[in-house]
Write a protein that holds these residues in place. Structure first.
Motif, PDB file in Angstrom:
ATOM      1  N   LEU A   7       0.587  13.290  14.062  1.00 53.56           N
ATOM      2  CA  LEU A   7      -0.636  13.585  14.702  1.00 53.56           C
ATOM      3  C   LEU A   7      -1.482  14.691  13.802  1.00 53.56           C
ATOM      4  CD1 LEU A   7       0.175  13.207  18.556  1.00 53.56           C
ATOM      5  CD2 LEU A   7      -1.644  11.578  17.188  1.00 53.56           C
ATOM      6  N   THR A   8      -0.768  15.708  13.579  1.00 51.98           N
ATOM      7  CA  THR A   8      -1.299  16.824  12.837  1.00 51.98           C
ATOM      8  C   THR A   8      -1.977  16.327  11.481  1.00 51.98           C
ATOM      9  OG1 THR A   8      -0.044  18.490  14.115  1.00 51.98           O
ATOM     10  CG2 THR A   8      -1.093  19.088  12.202  1.00 51.98           C
ATOM     11  N   LEU A   9      -0.773  15.670  10.758  1.00 48.78           N
ATOM     12  CA  LEU A   9      -1.148  15.104   9.393  1.00 48.78           C
ATOM     13  C   LEU A   9      -2.642  14.235   9.527  1.00 48.78           C
ATOM     14  CD1 LEU A   9      -0.595  14.861   6.362  1.00 48.78           C
ATOM     15  CD2 LEU A   9       1.012  13.165   7.322  1.00 48.78           C
ATOM     16  N   LEU A  10      -2.455  13.237  10.369  1.00 55.64           N
ATOM     17  CA  LEU A  10      -3.461  12.291  10.613  1.00 55.64           C
ATOM     18  C   LEU A  10      -5.058  13.026  10.915  1.00 55.64           C
ATOM     19  CD1 LEU A  10      -4.344   9.379  10.426  1.00 55.64           C
ATOM     20  CD2 LEU A  10      -3.737   9.095  12.935  1.00 55.64           C
ATOM     21  N   GLY A  18      -7.365  12.140  18.773  1.00 57.94           N
ATOM     22  CA  GLY A  18      -7.634  13.516  19.296  1.00 57.94           C
ATOM     23  C   GLY A  18      -7.228  13.992  20.892  1.00 57.94           C
ATOM     24  N   LEU A  19      -7.320  12.922  21.663  1.00 59.96           N
ATOM     25  CA  LEU A  19      -6.802  13.154  22.920  1.00 59.96           C
ATOM     26  C   LEU A  19      -5.423  13.270  23.087  1.00 59.96           C
ATOM     27  CD1 LEU A  19      -7.573  13.141  25.975  1.00 59.96           C
ATOM     28  CD2 LEU A  19      -7.260  10.564  25.751  1.00 59.96           C
ATOM     29  N   ASP A  20      -4.694  12.483  22.216  1.00 58.75           N
ATOM     30  CA  ASP A  20      -3.083  12.617  22.248  1.00 58.75           C
ATOM     31  C   ASP A  20      -2.727  13.935  21.808  1.00 58.75           C
ATOM     32  OD1 ASP A  20      -0.631  11.626  22.130  1.00 58.75           O
ATOM     33  OD2 ASP A  20      -0.752  10.352  20.366  1.00 58.75           O
ATOM     34  N   GLU A  78       0.830  -1.422   0.037  1.00 60.16           N
ATOM     35  CA  GLU A  78      -0.004   0.047   0.055  1.00 60.16           C
ATOM     36  C   GLU A  78       0.994   1.301   0.059  1.00 60.16           C
ATOM     37  OE1 GLU A  78      -3.165   0.043  -0.329  1.00 60.16           O
ATOM     38  OE2 GLU A  78      -3.986  -1.678   0.052  1.00 60.16           O
ATOM     39  N   PRO A  79       0.258   2.394  -0.461  1.00 60.73           N
ATOM     40  CA  PRO A  79       1.137   3.616  -0.325  1.00 60.73           C
ATOM     41  C   PRO A  79       1.189   4.101   0.925  1.00 60.73           C
ATOM     42  CG  PRO A  79      -1.022   4.125  -1.100  1.00 60.73           C
ATOM     43  CD  PRO A  79      -0.829   2.568  -1.205  1.00 60.73           C
ATOM     44  N   GLU A  80       2.438   4.896   0.965  1.00 64.13           N
ATOM     45  CA  GLU A  80       2.793   5.487   2.493  1.00 64.13           C
ATOM     46  C   GLU A  80       1.600   6.391   3.113  1.00 64.13           C
ATOM     47  OE1 GLU A  80       6.265   4.798  -0.008  1.00 64.13           O
ATOM     48  OE2 GLU A  80       4.394   5.751  -0.315  1.00 64.13           O
ATOM     49  N   ASP A  81       0.506   6.583   2.471  1.00 67.38           N
ATOM     50  CA  ASP A  81      -0.259   7.511   3.092  1.00 67.38           C
ATOM     51  C   ASP A  81      -1.541   6.664   3.634  1.00 67.38           C
ATOM     52  OD1 ASP A  81      -1.560   6.941   0.675  1.00 67.38           O
ATOM     53  OD2 ASP A  81      -2.444   8.867   0.457  1.00 67.38           O
ATOM     54  N   HIS A  82      -1.461   5.530   3.497  1.00 68.80           N
ATOM     55  CA  HIS A  82      -2.529   4.595   4.294  1.00 68.80           C
ATOM     56  C   HIS A  82      -2.390   4.645   5.595  1.00 68.80           C
ATOM     57  CE1 HIS A  82      -4.463   0.751   5.236  1.00 68.80           C
ATOM     58  NE2 HIS A  82      -4.913   0.731   3.872  1.00 68.80           N
ATOM     59  N   LEU A  83      -3.959   4.518   6.065  1.00 67.37           N
ATOM     60  CA  LEU A  83      -3.996   4.766   7.697  1.00 67.37           C
ATOM     61  C   LEU A  83      -3.158   3.837   8.457  1.00 67.37           C
ATOM     62  CD1 LEU A  83      -5.670   5.850   9.884  1.00 67.37           C
ATOM     63  CD2 LEU A  83      -7.274   4.233   9.674  1.00 67.37           C
ATOM     64  N   ALA A  84      -3.033   2.458   7.993  1.00 70.99           N
ATOM     65  CA  ALA A  84      -2.258   1.757   8.862  1.00 70.99           C
ATOM     66  C   ALA A  84      -0.687   1.988   8.907  1.00 70.99           C
ATOM     67  CB  ALA A  84      -2.404   0.114   8.248  1.00 70.99           C
ATOM     68  N   SER A 126      -5.985  15.828  10.019  1.00 68.37           N
ATOM     69  CA  SER A 126      -6.293  16.639   9.081  1.00 68.37           C
ATOM     70  C   SER A 126      -7.504  15.948   7.967  1.00 68.37           C
ATOM     71  CB  SER A 126      -5.033  17.078   8.068  1.00 68.37           C
ATOM     72  OG  SER A 126      -4.428  15.997   7.263  1.00 68.37           O
ATOM     73  N   TRP A 127      -7.302  14.482   8.085  1.00 70.15           N
ATOM     74  CA  TRP A 127      -8.209  13.559   7.373  1.00 70.15           C
ATOM     75  C   TRP A 127      -9.004  12.406   8.180  1.00 70.15           C
ATOM     76  CZ3 TRP A 127      -7.459   8.202   6.275  1.00 70.15           C
ATOM     77  CH2 TRP A 127      -6.145   7.940   6.612  1.00 70.15           C
ATOM     78  N   LEU A 128      -8.543  12.173   9.288  1.00 69.51           N
ATOM     79  CA  LEU A 128      -9.357  11.190  10.274  1.00 69.51           C
ATOM     80  C   LEU A 128     -10.590  11.493  10.357  1.00 69.51           C
ATOM     81  CD1 LEU A 128      -8.718   8.209  11.368  1.00 69.51           C
ATOM     82  CD2 LEU A 128      -7.974   9.411  13.329  1.00 69.51           C
ATOM     83  N   PRO A 129     -11.053  12.588  10.638  1.00 69.96           N
ATOM     84  CA  PRO A 129     -12.576  12.945  10.970  1.00 69.96           C
ATOM     85  C   PRO A 129     -13.240  12.778   9.847  1.00 69.96           C
ATOM     86  CG  PRO A 129     -11.171  14.791  12.202  1.00 69.96           C
ATOM     87  CD  PRO A 129     -10.132  13.867  11.201  1.00 69.96           C
ATOM     88  N   THR A 130     -12.909  13.018   8.518  1.00 69.63           N
ATOM     89  CA  THR A 130     -13.644  13.043   7.484  1.00 69.63           C
ATOM     90  C   THR A 130     -13.870  11.372   7.270  1.00 69.63           C
ATOM     91  OG1 THR A 130     -13.078  14.789   6.517  1.00 69.63           O
ATOM     92  CG2 THR A 130     -14.000  13.547   4.963  1.00 69.63           C
ATOM     93  N   PHE A 131     -12.633  10.743   7.096  1.00 72.19           N
ATOM     94  CA  PHE A 131     -12.563   9.171   7.093  1.00 72.19           C
ATOM     95  C   PHE A 131     -13.630   8.607   8.079  1.00 72.19           C
ATOM     96  CE2 PHE A 131     -10.857   5.255   8.816  1.00 72.19           C
ATOM     97  CZ  PHE A 131     -10.772   4.391   7.852  1.00 72.19           C
TER      98      PHE A 131
END
Length: 209
Positions: free
Chosen positions: A168-171, A203-205, A131-137, A173-178
């Protein structure tokens, strides 16, 4: 230490666990683990944090519902494929690039940003995970690695903390929409519930910075 406090080592374990949930279809061993006392104790600990209680409840209920689902592993595999492996319509693709202004799958900018973070952390993408590097895992494995480094009071602690904040900031930026897409399109609700809990934990972290 406040009740339910999550240390860097706690976050490291949680991120690694969630990476496994979103990397590929669950096998029988993972399904058994979900219903184990170890996971139940984790949920008890997490639920002591007020901001995690709703996510923990959703995750608990989704796991309890698995016991009532015939051929749970096969059904979850179908859910996984429908949500994470199909087209963006009626799905929740687990790639940062799908939630950028230029919603081109495998957007080179999103992948390049993650490649830089991985390089700075001294990590390489597992070639077995195609998978590409921007995969959630991969994002979660990076956070797990950095959290372990912080918990061990690494000589490069300041650098690890800075990288951790960037990841964390990068994640965030899109995790809420995901997560919103998971909730909308996951009919059974298992992955929707896990993504809700993951979002609350991230979010807590992130709020610590």
């Amino acid at each position: 230490m406040t009740p339910g406090h999550l240390s860097a080592q706690h976050y490291a374990c949680l991120y690694s666990w969630f990476a496994g949930l979103f990397a590929r279809e669950l096998d029988d061993a993972q399904l058994a683990q979900l219903q184990s006392q170890d996971v139940a104790r984790w949920f008890e600990h997490l639920a002591q944090q007020p901001t995690l209680q709703a996510g923990v409840l959703a995750a608990r209920n989704s796991i309890a519902a698995l016991a009532l689902r015939r051929d749970a592993r096969l059904e979850l595999a179908a859910d996984f494929a429908g949500l994470f492996l199909m087209s963006q319509n009626n799905a929740a693709l687990p790639y940062a690039s799908c939630y950028q202004p230029d919603q081109t799958r495998f957007n080179q900018a999103a992948c390049a940003e993650m490649q830089i973070l991985l390089l700075q952390a001294g990590l390489e993408r597992d070639q077995a995970f195609r998978e590409p590097e921007d995969h959630l895992a991969i994002c979660l494995e990076l956070l797990s690695h950095l959290s372990f480094a912080v918990s061990e009071n690494s000589a490069n602690l300041a650098a690890c903390l800075a990288l951790r904040e960037k990841a964390l900031t990068l994640l965030m930026s899109w995790l809420p929409t995901f997560t919103a897409h998971c909730i909308e399109h996951d009919g059974f609700g298992f992955y929707a519930a896990q993504s809700q809990l993951l979002l609350a934990i991230v979010g807590l972290d992130w709020a610590q910075f």
